[in-house]
Structure formats: C-alpha cells, structure tokens
Design a protein around this motif. Structure first.
Motif, PDB file in Angstrom:
ATOM      1  N   VAL A   1     -65.218 -52.460  32.649  1.00 26.85           N
ATOM      2  CA  VAL A   1     -66.385 -51.706  32.262  1.00 26.85           C
ATOM      3  C   VAL A   1     -66.076 -50.334  32.833  1.00 26.85           C
ATOM      4  O   VAL A   1     -67.087 -49.366  32.520  1.00 26.85           O
ATOM      5  N   ARG A   2     -65.137 -49.825  33.629  1.00 31.15           N
ATOM      6  CA  ARG A   2     -64.710 -48.456  34.128  1.00 31.15           C
ATOM      7  C   ARG A   2     -64.042 -47.788  32.677  1.00 31.15           C
ATOM      8  O   ARG A   2     -64.106 -46.487  32.895  1.00 31.15           O
ATOM      9  N   LYS A   3     -63.480 -48.695  31.679  1.00 30.04           N
ATOM     10  CA  LYS A   3     -62.770 -47.906  30.672  1.00 30.04           C
ATOM     11  C   LYS A   3     -63.355 -47.587  29.497  1.00 30.04           C
ATOM     12  O   LYS A   3     -64.427 -48.286  29.155  1.00 30.04           O
ATOM     13  N   VAL A   4     -63.356 -46.541  29.177  1.00 28.39           N
ATOM     14  CA  VAL A   4     -64.209 -46.123  27.775  1.00 28.39           C
ATOM     15  C   VAL A   4     -63.155 -46.716  26.729  1.00 28.39           C
ATOM     16  O   VAL A   4     -62.020 -46.472  26.528  1.00 28.39           O
ATOM     17  N   THR A   5     -63.975 -47.189  25.891  1.00 31.83           N
ATOM     18  CA  THR A   5     -63.245 -48.287  24.709  1.00 31.83           C
ATOM     19  C   THR A   5     -63.620 -47.649  23.343  1.00 31.83           C
ATOM     20  O   THR A   5     -63.566 -48.181  22.414  1.00 31.83           O
ATOM     21  N   GLN A   6     -64.537 -46.579  23.347  1.00 25.13           N
ATOM     22  CA  GLN A   6     -65.037 -46.120  22.154  1.00 25.13           C
ATOM     23  C   GLN A   6     -64.992 -44.509  21.996  1.00 25.13           C
ATOM     24  O   GLN A   6     -65.124 -44.235  23.015  1.00 25.13           O
ATOM     25  N   SER A   7     -65.136 -44.048  21.005  1.00 24.92           N
ATOM     26  CA  SER A   7     -65.212 -42.548  21.083  1.00 24.92           C
ATOM     27  C   SER A   7     -66.459 -42.146  20.706  1.00 24.92           C
ATOM     28  O   SER A   7     -67.264 -43.006  20.255  1.00 24.92           O
ATOM     29  N   TYR A   8     -66.979 -40.877  21.398  1.00 27.45           N
ATOM     30  CA  TYR A   8     -68.320 -40.683  21.489  1.00 27.45           C
ATOM     31  C   TYR A   8     -68.465 -39.333  20.861  1.00 27.45           C
ATOM     32  O   TYR A   8     -67.669 -38.579  20.752  1.00 27.45           O
ATOM     33  N   PRO A   9     -69.888 -39.093  20.273  1.00 26.77           N
ATOM     34  CA  PRO A   9     -69.818 -37.605  19.556  1.00 26.77           C
ATOM     35  C   PRO A   9     -70.081 -36.476  20.417  1.00 26.77           C
ATOM     36  O   PRO A   9     -70.552 -37.007  21.528  1.00 26.77           O
ATOM     37  N   ILE A  10     -69.957 -35.453  20.273  1.00 28.50           N
ATOM     38  CA  ILE A  10     -70.555 -34.436  20.878  1.00 28.50           C
ATOM     39  C   ILE A  10     -71.972 -34.249  20.630  1.00 28.50           C
ATOM     40  O   ILE A  10     -72.716 -34.418  19.636  1.00 28.50           O
ATOM     41  N   ALA A  11     -72.843 -33.977  21.555  1.00 30.69           N
ATOM     42  CA  ALA A  11     -74.186 -34.160  21.692  1.00 30.69           C
ATOM     43  C   ALA A  11     -74.969 -33.216  20.740  1.00 30.69           C
ATOM     44  O   ALA A  11     -74.385 -31.888  20.562  1.00 30.69           O
ATOM     45  N   ASN A  12     -75.942 -33.407  19.909  1.00 30.26           N
ATOM     46  CA  ASN A  12     -76.363 -32.710  19.116  1.00 30.26           C
ATOM     47  C   ASN A  12     -77.879 -31.958  19.349  1.00 30.26           C
ATOM     48  O   ASN A  12     -78.318 -31.175  18.752  1.00 30.26           O
ATOM     49  N   GLY A  13     -78.271 -32.395  20.590  1.00 27.79           N
ATOM     50  CA  GLY A  13     -79.587 -31.767  21.094  1.00 27.79           C
ATOM     51  C   GLY A  13     -80.815 -32.381  20.443  1.00 27.79           C
ATOM     52  O   GLY A  13     -81.759 -31.671  20.687  1.00 27.79           O
ATOM     53  N   LYS A  14     -80.653 -33.006  19.242  1.00 28.62           N
ATOM     54  CA  LYS A  14     -81.960 -32.954  18.354  1.00 28.62           C
ATOM     55  C   LYS A  14     -82.973 -34.006  18.969  1.00 28.62           C
ATOM     56  O   LYS A  14     -82.538 -35.067  19.488  1.00 28.62           O
ATOM     57  N   PRO A  15     -84.198 -33.592  18.975  1.00 29.47           N
ATOM     58  CA  PRO A  15     -85.298 -34.593  19.617  1.00 29.47           C
ATOM     59  C   PRO A  15     -85.091 -35.829  18.844  1.00 29.47           C
ATOM     60  O   PRO A  15     -84.718 -35.967  17.636  1.00 29.47           O
ATOM     61  N   ARG A  16     -85.328 -37.026  19.487  1.00 29.22           N
ATOM     62  CA  ARG A  16     -85.565 -38.338  18.939  1.00 29.22           C
ATOM     63  C   ARG A  16     -86.759 -39.203  19.447  1.00 29.22           C
ATOM     64  O   ARG A  16     -87.164 -38.869  20.495  1.00 29.22           O
ATOM     65  N   SER A  17     -87.261 -40.033  18.791  1.00 28.88           N
ATOM     66  CA  SER A  17     -88.442 -40.645  18.943  1.00 28.88           C
ATOM     67  C   SER A  17     -88.099 -41.699  20.165  1.00 28.88           C
ATOM     68  O   SER A  17     -87.075 -41.949  20.430  1.00 28.88           O
ATOM     69  N   GLY A  18     -89.364 -42.244  20.611  1.00 26.79           N
ATOM     70  CA  GLY A  18     -89.153 -42.983  21.841  1.00 26.79           C
ATOM     71  C   GLY A  18     -89.160 -42.366  23.218  1.00 26.79           C
ATOM     72  O   GLY A  18     -89.032 -40.974  22.964  1.00 26.79           O
ATOM     73  N   LYS A  19     -89.378 -42.916  24.161  1.00 27.65           N
ATOM     74  CA  LYS A  19     -89.689 -42.316  25.411  1.00 27.65           C
ATOM     75  C   LYS A  19     -88.474 -42.712  26.596  1.00 27.65           C
ATOM     76  O   LYS A  19     -88.052 -43.564  26.363  1.00 27.65           O
ATOM     77  N   ARG A  20     -88.177 -41.801  27.245  1.00 24.16           N
ATOM     78  CA  ARG A  20     -87.010 -41.805  28.190  1.00 24.16           C
ATOM     79  C   ARG A  20     -87.497 -41.228  29.512  1.00 24.16           C
ATOM     80  O   ARG A  20     -88.058 -40.239  29.885  1.00 24.16           O
ATOM     81  N   CYS A  21     -87.209 -42.292  30.687  1.00 25.42           N
ATOM     82  CA  CYS A  21     -87.284 -42.038  31.783  1.00 25.42           C
ATOM     83  C   CYS A  21     -85.832 -42.022  32.544  1.00 25.42           C
ATOM     84  O   CYS A  21     -85.068 -42.770  32.446  1.00 25.42           O
ATOM     85  N   LEU A  22     -85.592 -40.772  33.370  1.00 25.36           N
ATOM     86  CA  LEU A  22     -84.244 -40.881  34.188  1.00 25.36           C
ATOM     87  C   LEU A  22     -84.443 -40.561  35.455  1.00 25.36           C
ATOM     88  O   LEU A  22     -85.403 -39.948  35.959  1.00 25.36           O
ATOM     89  N   ALA A  23     -83.444 -41.289  36.425  1.00 24.64           N
ATOM     90  CA  ALA A  23     -83.810 -41.189  37.828  1.00 24.64           C
ATOM     91  C   ALA A  23     -82.574 -39.907  38.274  1.00 24.64           C
ATOM     92  O   ALA A  23     -81.687 -40.117  37.819  1.00 24.64           O
ATOM     93  N   VAL A  24     -83.167 -39.266  38.857  1.00 24.02           N
ATOM     94  CA  VAL A  24     -82.213 -38.033  39.535  1.00 24.02           C
ATOM     95  C   VAL A  24     -82.628 -38.048  41.177  1.00 24.02           C
ATOM     96  O   VAL A  24     -83.481 -38.586  41.792  1.00 24.02           O
TER      97      VAL A  24
END
Lengths: 338, 338
Positions: free
Chosen positions: B121-144
């Motif tokens: 699980v430390r290994k990246v096994t897929q490719s990811y996109p460059i972030a597009n910054g577009k707003p998306r529905s649903g709510k998100r909570c992040l711990a900092v």
C-alpha cells in the motif's frame, strides 16, 4: 550533469514557439552553444549560426540538445536520423520532452554502441533525502509567482547574470526542464516523489560561502490548485533569504484553472513570506518582476511604476528593463538587517 | 481494493508499538477482522481471538494484513512461512512496509502460482490526473495538524464512525499506509509524483451526494519543512468545506526537526484556512482534536477546556471523550452559512 557546449537542435519546428526550449538555452547560455541545427522545413530560427553535426563536433560540441517540442511531447521520427548521427559523431543527447529518449529502442541501441549518454531531464535519476530543515550557510533567493508561467525562471536567470557581472558569486539552481538544460544540471521537481520534494531542494542548494547567492528557479504558485504543493516544498526546501514576486498583469484567470482569479501581489507577498519565515525567519521580499510582454511600452512603463509605488518595492521587467534594481536590493545589507 | 475480511498478522512483534498498524485496523474495523495470527515469541496482543490460517480461511478471511513493523520496514524471513501458507490457503497479502512484498521473489512465485494478490500500500499502482480545481458536489472535511503524527487519522476515523452512527452518509478517505489498510483502499500520497498530488486527492474524493461527507485523512503539516508540500496539495485537492485542527500539547519541537517549535493552534487556523479558502471560499474550521495521551486525566480535562475557551471552538480528544461535539459542528448548517 550534461556536458557542454551544446548543439541546439530545432528539428522541424513549425514556429518560434515550438523552439522555445532552444531559445531559452541560446538566450541565457550563448557561450555554451556552438550553433543551431535545423531540418529543411524548420520555421524557427535563433539567429545563430546554422551548422552541421560534423562542424558542431569540430567546434567542440559535447551534447545535442533537443530544443523543439511536438504536440504531446513525443519524439518525432523525422528527427531520428539527426539524433542517431549526433550520437555516432560522439555527442550525447539531452531532452526535456515528456516522452523519454531512453524509451526509444533505436536511440538507446546507438547510444550504447557508441558509449554515449541520453539525458531525459524530466526523469528523476537519483534518490533524494527527506528534508532535514537544518539552516545552512550561503544565501538563497527564490522566485515565487501569482500564477504559473509568469517569468520566474527568467527573473532568476537575469539576476544570476547580473550578480555574476558584478563579480558576486552566484549560481542558478534549476528546478524545471528548460532550466536544467540551460544550467546543465538541476532537479526535475515536478517529477520527484512527494516525500522527497523539499529534500531534493536542500540537496540542490547546499551549504555555501556566506556571500554566495543561489538563484533558485521557482515552480508553480502557492495559489495554483494543481501545483501549490510543489511550490511550498520548494519554499521550505530553499529556506530563502530573499523572495522575488513574479506576475503577469494581463492574465484573466489562473493558467489551466478557469474561474480562479489571480491573487494580488500583496496577497502573494503575505502568504509567501509567512510560509518562507517558517524555515527562515529573516526572509525578506526584495522586489518584483513583471512579465510585460503583452503590454505596450507605455503600458509597461506605467504598470511597473505604479506597482513599485503601491508595493514600495523595486519593480522591473527583466527583459525590458534589466534587473539592476533587484540586484541592488539583494546586495543591500539594510534589507536583511531586521 | 484490498479484499476483506482480514486476518491480522502480528508476527514476532517485540512490543505493542511494533504492531500499531494491526491495532489501527483492529480498533477501527473490528467487523472486518476475523482474528490475529501471532508467532511463538510475539509480545503484542490485540485482545482478539488467536486463530490459525486454516481457521481464518474458514471464517471467510480474504487477506492477511502484515500488521507488524520491523526496524527499517524490512520483511522478516521469520514471517515468510506464514505468508506463504496464507497465499497457499487462498488469502491475498497486504502490507504497508517500506520494502515491498512484490520485491520478494519467493512470495511473488507463490502468489502467482496460487493466483493471489500482493498489495503493497506504499506503492503507487495507478496514474493520477493533474488537479483541475473544479468544484464538486458533496462535502469534505480534512484534518490538519500543528505537526506530523498528532492524531489526524484518528480524528477523521472517529468522525466517520460518529456520522455513520447518526445515519449520515460518510466515507473515510485514506491517504496513508495504515489508513489504506483500514479502509481497504486509498491514495499513498507521500509516494505520488509531485505533479499529480492534488489530482490524486481530487480523484480520491469525487463528486458525491450533496449531504455526503468525505472524512479525508490528513498528512504532514503546513509548518513541517519536510512534508509541507504534501499537506498543501492535500488541502488544495480536497477543497475542504470543513477543517479539524489537530495538536499534541506535550511536544517540544516538530517531529524530526529539532529546533523547530510547533505553531500555535491559532497560527494553524489562520494559515490552513487561508490556504483552503483559495479553492473553497466557504471553508470553515469546525473544531479541534487534541491528542492528550501523554497527559493525566486532570491535565487533559484542563487542556481541552482551556483550548475550547481560547479558540472558541468545539475541542476534544477523540479517544478520551469521543467526537460528538465535532460531529454536531459538522452537521450544523449555521457553521456553513456565511
């Protein structure tokens, strides 16, 4: 490290923009370039001597730099004969394209047979440490931007040249593809694994003489959702003593992020400085670099003067007006006495 | 996606701390665990049933999770017989160690012969996109956090559990090794290539029902020189509606950075919120999570109450007091009306 001097390969570039990597190298390291090589239908021209591969080798060229970009960064089959010939003539190849020279079996075979190197400067070829955050001797100046592609690299290169002309020891530290080709070495930061970003920058700008300046090439923007993490790693790995704020005044939204307005230079100053001071409490913003290429001469004059007045900082366009004032600010001990 | 339920392998863990990955999975996903497997000299114990590999398979176990860490993250030869036996019995293996299961030729051979998966699980096994910054529905909570390892993952897991108990649709989004083993999927953010960090988080927390909460696991700290870039990418990729501030009150300096003082919770609030609002202007700090494990009961009570009063925010230690107040704050529309 990429061996110099270079032969700049412009291939079949359909216009000047397609050869902007070659132009960057030619503009900033003319003494490292023996000439340009163009195919028959090339529409780009660096206004330097057109020479053959044999002439380049005679002139001492050690590396042919692929200074042309295709759509999608692919390596064109039409370039291959010249590339193979350059390898056979004893030159290495260096490229900042998305596709790697090393993934082309034919080039790899010729390079191995001839004992030559294929440099893909987008590729990470070494391991980097995790950043340790320890203060180190020497001085560092980092360019930060309100957006991506606002002239950060040019500002740093111009300052390095200006300092060198004043006999101040100064090194350009490249963090992107064109910068690495210009300098011959550097860190391809956007390709580094997340955990090692800041550490790669600590390694790129190591302890140095106390009067030595590293001019560190900026990447991304703290305000750009796609790349802000790269920028913050760069700030924290650099431990900058000085920041240059960079801006392009005609842009309507952040590049690649429709709907995102650019921050003001004042917002950039506040955020970048507070981030930089986490690792170097003495950090100062010493000036502003404006890319006025889309303004008229009058508009540029007015914009730069107004910005200088509002921000109370030396402000210039490096290409239009040079960077004397920025260098003065960098070398003025009063700016770092607080 | 890692198949559940799990058998938790504690190996020859010399103490409880060496089995903390297993403990995390056992604490947060007890219903996904059929038992623990310990070697003869194991000094760790999750207080769940000791079972054999055959019993685990009978109980439906699909994956044996390597829940023990060696110094340096290596895969011990003493574990190998059990690992091979698990594969042969029909289970996959999953590990968050620095060294990869997939780099062990003997395990790879058995896995291939048995048609089983090795999850690193430390290994990246897929490719990811460059972030597009577009707003998306649903709510998100992040711990900092004011530092690394201050309880961000526990805060998010506790909130996910609390919301689920109230029948609020909520998903834990894992961004680190233990989190991925707990959830069975996620993004190993510290191993993602710089350019794709924010994009990987956009993909991890996609558009969702408007009342759905993603509880996104935090990483690093904006104030930690080694990892701050990862944290900012996480903030900008998450586009959080809500932030939880996390802190460990007894720490004298940033972990791994002697000489760096931790910021105050107030400094964290200001910096994290200004960064989050670049991508989500409605973002709010809704509460504080304190790791009081090194305080006495009285000290913890006092510290949490004082912090709540000074910061004027719901404050708790998720382990000691639960997260009811934080969930209340997250679900209170008044907190997001501005």
């Amino acid at each position: 490290m990429i061996r110099k001097p270079y032969l700049l390969f412009l291939g079949d570039a359909p216009d000047q923009l397609a050869a902007k990597v070659a132009r960057g190298v030619g503009d900033w390291r003319p003494d490292d370039v023996v000439g340009q090589l163009r195919l028959a239908d090339c529409q780009a021209d660096l206004d330097i001597e057109d020479i053959t591969i044999a002439e380049a080798v005679s002139a001492g060229a050690k590396t042919m730099v692929i200074g042309v970009a295709n759509r999608g960064g692919v390596i064109s089959e039409t370039w291959k004969p010249a590339m193979r010939k350059a390898l056979e003539a004893g030159m290495d190849l260096a490229s900042g394209l998305h596709n790697y020279l090393q993934d082309e079996p034919d080039l790899l075979a010729v390079a191995e047979a001839c004992g030559r190197q294929l440099h893909d400067v987008r590729k990470v070829t070494q391991s980097y440490p995790i950043a340790n955050g320890k203060p180190r001797s020497g001085k560092r100046c980092l360019a930060v931007g309100t957006d991506v592609s606002v002239g950060k690299m040019y500002a740093s290169l111009a300052l390095q040249r200006e300092l060198a002309s004043r006999n101040v020891p100064a090194t350009f530290r490249a963090t992107g593809q064109t910068g690495i080709l210009i300098e011959g070495e550097g860190v391809p930061l956007d390709a580094v694994v997340a955990d090692f970003m800041a550490g790669s920058i600590e390694q790129l700008s190591p302890a140095n003489d106390t009067d030595h300046w590293d001019l560190i090439e900026g990447q991304g923007s703290l305000f750009h959702a796609s790349y802000s993490g790269v920028t913050l790693a760069l700030i924290h790995g650099s431990q900058p003593d000085a920041l240059i704020l960079c801006h392009e005044p005609t842009r309507e939204s952040m590049r690649g992020l429709p709907g995102y307005k650019l921050p003001s230079l004042d917002e950039l100053r506040e955020v970048a400085l507070s981030m930089a001071r986490m690792v170097n409490p003495r950090c100062q913003v010493i000036g502003i670099s404006i890319n006025t290429s889309d303004l008229s001469s009058d508009e540029a004059d007015r914009y730069v003067k107004e910005t200088a007045a509002v921000m109370e900082l030396p402000t210039t366009d490096p290409i239009r007006y040079g960077v004397c004032e920025l260098a003065d600010a960098l070398l003025d001990p009063a700016n770092f006495s607080s």
